[in-house]
Design an enzyme around this catalytic site. Structure first.
Site, mmCIF file in Angstrom:
data_model
loop_
_atom_site.group_PDB
_atom_site.id
_atom_site.type_symbol
_atom_site.label_atom_id
_atom_site.label_comp_id
_atom_site.label_asym_id
_atom_site.label_seq_id
_atom_site.Cartn_x
_atom_site.Cartn_y
_atom_site.Cartn_z
ATOM 1 N N ASN A 271 0.830 -1.211 0.000
ATOM 2 C CA ASN A 271 0.000 0.000 0.000
ATOM 3 C C ASN A 271 0.864 1.261 0.000
ATOM 4 O O ASN A 271 1.837 1.346 0.726
ATOM 5 C CB ASN A 271 -0.880 0.023 1.241
ATOM 6 N N HIS A 303 11.250 -5.967 -0.967
ATOM 7 C CA HIS A 303 10.241 -6.232 -2.000
ATOM 8 C C HIS A 303 9.105 -5.200 -1.937
ATOM 9 O O HIS A 303 8.770 -4.573 -2.938
ATOM 10 C CB HIS A 303 9.696 -7.650 -1.815
ATOM 11 N N GLU A 304 8.547 -5.010 -0.763
ATOM 12 C CA GLU A 304 7.410 -4.081 -0.647
ATOM 13 C C GLU A 304 7.860 -2.656 -0.915
ATOM 14 O O GLU A 304 7.155 -1.890 -1.564
ATOM 15 C CB GLU A 304 6.753 -4.196 0.736
HETATM 16 N N1 TRP Z 1 1.154 -7.616 -3.511
HETATM 17 C C1 TRP Z 1 1.617 -8.359 -2.378
HETATM 18 C C2 TRP Z 1 3.096 -8.596 -2.587
HETATM 19 O O1 TRP Z 1 3.503 -9.257 -3.478
HETATM 20 C C3 TRP Z 1 0.979 -9.675 -2.176
HETATM 21 C C4 TRP Z 1 -0.483 -9.766 -1.977
HETATM 22 C C5 TRP Z 1 -1.437 -9.966 -2.887
HETATM 23 C C6 TRP Z 1 -1.152 -9.860 -0.752
HETATM 24 N N2 TRP Z 1 -2.644 -10.161 -2.322
HETATM 25 C C7 TRP Z 1 -2.494 -10.114 -1.014
HETATM 26 C C8 TRP Z 1 -0.716 -9.741 0.538
HETATM 27 C C9 TRP Z 1 -3.413 -10.322 0.006
HETATM 28 C C10 TRP Z 1 -1.632 -9.930 1.547
HETATM 29 C C11 TRP Z 1 -2.958 -10.227 1.283
HETATM 30 O O2 TRP Z 1 3.900 -8.107 -1.894
HETATM 31 ZN ZN ZN Z 2 4.864 -8.130 -4.549
#
Ligand code: TRP
Ligand code: ZN
Length: 874
Positions: A271, A303-304
């Protein structure tokens, strides 16, 4: 399932009929009944030529619509339509304002999507389609808007109020409530929206960006965990610096927040400026976290953070393009970790993960391309293929273009697409345009499922001093994709002389089904080091002779292939032995003489020129699941017995060396999580584990002594892992001690659950059933379910596949129970039952019977339906 769920197809993509420019949200937080007021400014999409009279269609699930106004006027009941999937009405004009009030219940949200309560805090999870559980909205990533968010909550229970972007104001309200207003200037899709409110402790630091701006960094955790944030914070600062140095990308706001929560469906979420993490990937101190935990924290924090550019500033047009952000961001975090630690060891770990998680997926009923063509539930496509294979595809472009060419492509990509929602194809086009290359054939990696198989053959002409390498590629059919094309891939090779000199090294550009490559001036018949550094993500069917493998283990200048040669050698011995064992039932006899293999391992173990982490890795035999992948049908008990027998033979042959390694690698210094110290601990742990495998009681005593005196979690877990598989009073002592130390520590006690779920002991299933009654266990917490139930199916091949089928039945029961609470996590755990094709008829029919039982369940979710139905299809 009452009705067949709808299939969503990539080819059906159409741009949104209306766009949303600004979003204003007001939350009145309450555990049972939160009121969400939303004010959206909509405008017709010029690309679609829509306008007055066209249907406005907003997604929404699991909430109560309280009021709906368009341009300030409440819509009469006959002017809109609302059902369990959303809200529809006609646009009054090309530009209008929609105001919606909804009521939701965070405390009853067991799916952990949308707004929910974890411990005592409120938090959100909106990717992929969770925002529609908060308010009615066009819940798709190509609708990008700026957000202003107002949070009203009791000051006492929620002193901390967070959302994306910048804090605009904090105000006290009446009745003990207070208010915070947040404003995010960067347009974003709703899946990046986040809100957190609760009584959380905060650890603070700062980072000066390359242009000299100070960014405040804050990590929010439950009170009492403030002393476990140092490593995550340090990782964040190193990631921010690395992205500036390697990609030229700078952070774009003055504030970056991370929140750690206990109840979370996956690892972490990117986010905008408010990353939310599964607490296990933030919290660490030496007596609660292992070296592996530290590694994971470093890579997931990075990564985030990296998503801020690869995902947030440039996002996905639709969910079929998920790998656009995930494959790229995984490649970025892998490279970050390689630069922080040992590059070869990092590559070995990443390839192991690909092979353990992605190759079986690509060769099984759930196979799909990196850019899928259809889905029933998008949450089921956060897969190893989209993430890990997607990262390999980016890596191959990096290899083909070189670091500089790759960077030119990246620069063009961000220059062209900043602020947009784009496709995988847009990414490849930027790479092509920046480098003047044509990737038409390479693009097939995005559309074609299945792991290619390569075989090679070498022919040396001693008179002409020419070596000819012939390579063939072939990809087997996958569900729904029978015809496969030839792919373009970079294959790194080396030609070695018998004395270890490198005669030649090159990156081959393979494009055809069968291709010859000629190398001139090769002085002698070379030993081939093939697909160095795992430059192409493929299976290699050619197995060199045992002599050549032993030679490569000792001499290859490519560290990855030194390790790979050992794995191939061990696999070859074990697979032959499994076949012999099935006839004789005698594992030792089935293995025969393995002295040459032991000698080759000894040479690696005692080679002080090699990194200790590498040596530790090289001692570990291919896992049971990996061996099962190579056998059809796979006999789990035979695999277990034969692998144990080889471990014992190695242990006895190398006992002196393992004892020396154990003694010499004890540490007298205070724990430090750095890669060198971790490598030393890893080597000592491998030594202990082999010493115990000799079967001599003194080494079980040694493990117990190590458990008792350990001053860090890595050494403690290494000892406990050894004891866990034993019939020895030390096992009960150590497990009881661990329980009493950490029973109230929700992150740490999961290690205790998963360890017991992994035990090769034959009473394991009974133990798991008892542990489900443990006060620390609950089906409502995904980490608990994964630790105790998931581990059993994913990491205990022997017991999960017990011939009587009780393991399967137990597992199916848990999946159905979980489906009622959290379908996303239930579906993510369901894949092991789909492996029935790999096993004998009896096991296969028992596994299929469980899948049928699941499919007959009442109120089965779309999530679990999709996985179970695809898994059972012939
Ligand atoms: N986008 C997140 C990542 O790769 C992963 C993610 C997708 C996620 N859907 C989610 C995390 C639902 C928690 C809950 O870092
Ligand atoms: Zn990711």
């Amino acid at each position: 399932m009452s009705e067949q769920p709808q299939v969503i197809r990539r080819e059906d993509y159409t741009a949104p009929a209306f766009l949303i420019e600004t979003v204003e949200l007001v939350f009145d937080l309450d555990r049972e009944a939160t009121i969400v007021a939303s004010r959206l400014s909509l405008v017709a999409n010029p690309e679609r030529g829509t306008g007055a009279g066209d249907m406005v269609s907003l997604d929404g699930e699991d909430m109560k619509l309280l009021s709906l106004k368009v341009d300030g006027v409440a819509l009469p009941a006959d002017a809109y339509e609302v059902d369990t999937t959303g809200l529809r009405f006609k646009a009054p004009s090309e530009r209008f304002v929609v105001e919606i009030e909804t009521r939701i219940s965070p405390v009853n949200n067991t799916r952990l999507e949308g707004l929910y309560v974890s411990q005592s805090a409120y938090c959100t999870q909106c990717e992929a389609e969770g925002f529609r559980r908060i308010t009615y909205f066009m819940d798709r990533p190509d609708v990008m808007a700026t957000y202003r968010v107002t949070i009203n909550a009791p000051r006492e229970s929620c002193p901390v109020l967070l959302s994306n972007g910048n804090l605009v104001s904090s105000t006290d309200l009446e009745d003990g409530r207070h208010q915070a207003v947040w404003d995010d200037p960067f347009p974003k899709p709703c899946y990046l929206f986040a809100l957190v409110a609760g009584d959380l402790a905060c650890v603070e630091d700062s980072f000066k960006t390359m242009s000299g701006r100070d960014v405040a960094l804050r990590i929010f955790v439950e009170h009492g965990n403030e002393d476990r944030c140092d490593y995550a914070m340090d990782s964040l600062k190193r990631a921010m610096k690395w992205d500036e140095d390697v990609y030229g990308l700078e952070y774009d706001l003055d504030l970056f927040n991370i929140v750690a929560v206990s109840d979370f469906n996956m690892g972490a979420m990117e986010n905008k400026s408010l990353n939310v993490f599964n607490a296990k990937y933030i919290l660490a101190k030496s007596d609660t976290a292992t070296d592996t935990d530290y590694e994971l924290i470093e890579s997931i924090v990075a990564h985030e953070y990296f998503h801020n550019w690869s995902g947030n500033r440039v996002t996905c047009r639709d969910w079929f393009q998920l790998s656009l952000k995930e494959g790229l961001t995984v490649f970025r975090d892998q490279e970050f970790s390689s630069d922080q630690r040992s590059r070869p060891v990092q590559r070995i770990n990443d390839v192991q993960r690909l092979r353990a998680g992605q190759f079986p997926e690509d060769g099984g009923p759930l196979a799909h391309p990196v850019r899928p063509d259809s889905y029933i539930e998008i949450n089921n496509f956060y897969t190893a293929t989209v993430y890990q294979k997607g990262a390999e595809v980016i890596r191959m472009m990096h290899t083909l273009l070189g670091a500089e060419g790759y960077r030119k492509g990246i620069d063009l990509y961000f220059e062209r697409h900043d602020g947009q929602a784009v496709t995988c194809d847009d990414f490849v086009r930027a790479m092509e345009d920046a480098n003047g290359v044509n990737f038409d054939q390479f693009r097939l990696w995005y559309s074609q499922a299945g792991t290619p198989n390569l075989v090679w053959e070498g022919n040396y002409d001693a008179d002409k001093k020419v070596f000819c390498l012939t390579i063939e590629q072939k990809t087997e059919p996958t569900p729904g994709q029978t015809l496969k094309s030839d792919l373009q891939m970079p294959v790194k090779i080396g030609l070695l002389a018998r004395d270890g000199r490198e005669l030649h090294a090159q990156t081959i550009d393979l494009t055809q089904a069968k291709q010859d490559f000629l190398f001139e001036d090769i002085a002698e018949q070379p030993v081939v080091s093939f697909n160095r550094d795992f430059s192409a993500p493929v299976n290699v069917g050619t197995t060199p002779s045992h002599d050549d493998l032993a030679f490569l283990m000792g001499n290859d200048t490519d560290a990855f292939n030194r390790w790979e040669a050992g794995q191939k050698y061990a696999s070859d011995l074990l697979i032959a032995a499994v076949r012999a064992y099935d006839k004789s039932g005698d594992a030792d006899a089935a293995l025969g003489n393995v002295d040459a293999f032991c000698d080759a391992l000894r040479a690696t173990l005692t080679n002080d020129d090699l990194d200790k982490a590498f040596r530790a890795q090289a001692m570990i035999l291919p896992g049971e699941a990996m061996l099962a992948e190579q056998l059809r049908p796979a006999d789990p008990e035979a695999i277990y017995q034969v692998r144990q027998a080889l471990r014992q033979k190695v242990a006895i042959a190398l006992q002196d060396e393992f004892e020396a390694a154990y003694r010499h690698n004890a540490s007298n210094d205070a724990y430090s999580p750095d890669a060198t110290s971790a490598g030393q601990r890893a080597l000592r742990a491998v030594a202990l584990s082999y010493l115990a495998a000799t079967g001599e009681g003194v080494f079980i005593d040694l493990a117990l002594a190590q458990y008792r005196t350990a001053d860090n979690m890595t050494d403690r877990m290494a000892a406990l892992t050894v004891l866990n598989n034993q019939d020895h009073p030390g096992r009960e002592e150590a497990l009881a001690d661990f329980e009493s130390r950490f029973a109230n520590d929700t992150v740490v006690i999961d290690k205790w659950f998963s360890l017991q779920a992994m035990s090769s002991r034959t009473d394991t299933l009974e133990q798991i059933k008892k542990l489900m009654e443990h006060p620390a266990f609950t089906m409502r917490n995904p980490n608990k379910v994964r630790a105790l139930v998931g581990t059993f199916a994913m990491a205990n091949q022997r017991n999960f596949h017990a011939a009587d089928g009780r393991g399967y039945a137990f597992y199916a029961d848990r999946l159905m129970e979980l489906d009622n609470l959290n379908p996303q996590v239930a579906a993510r755990l369901a894949a092991p039952l789909g492996k029935w094709r790999k096993f004998d008829e009896d096991r296969a029919s028992k596994m299929k019977a469980e899948l049928k039982r699941i499919l007959a369940k009442e109120n089965l979710s779309r999530d679990l339906y999709e996985i179970a139905s695809k898994s059972i299809a012939d």
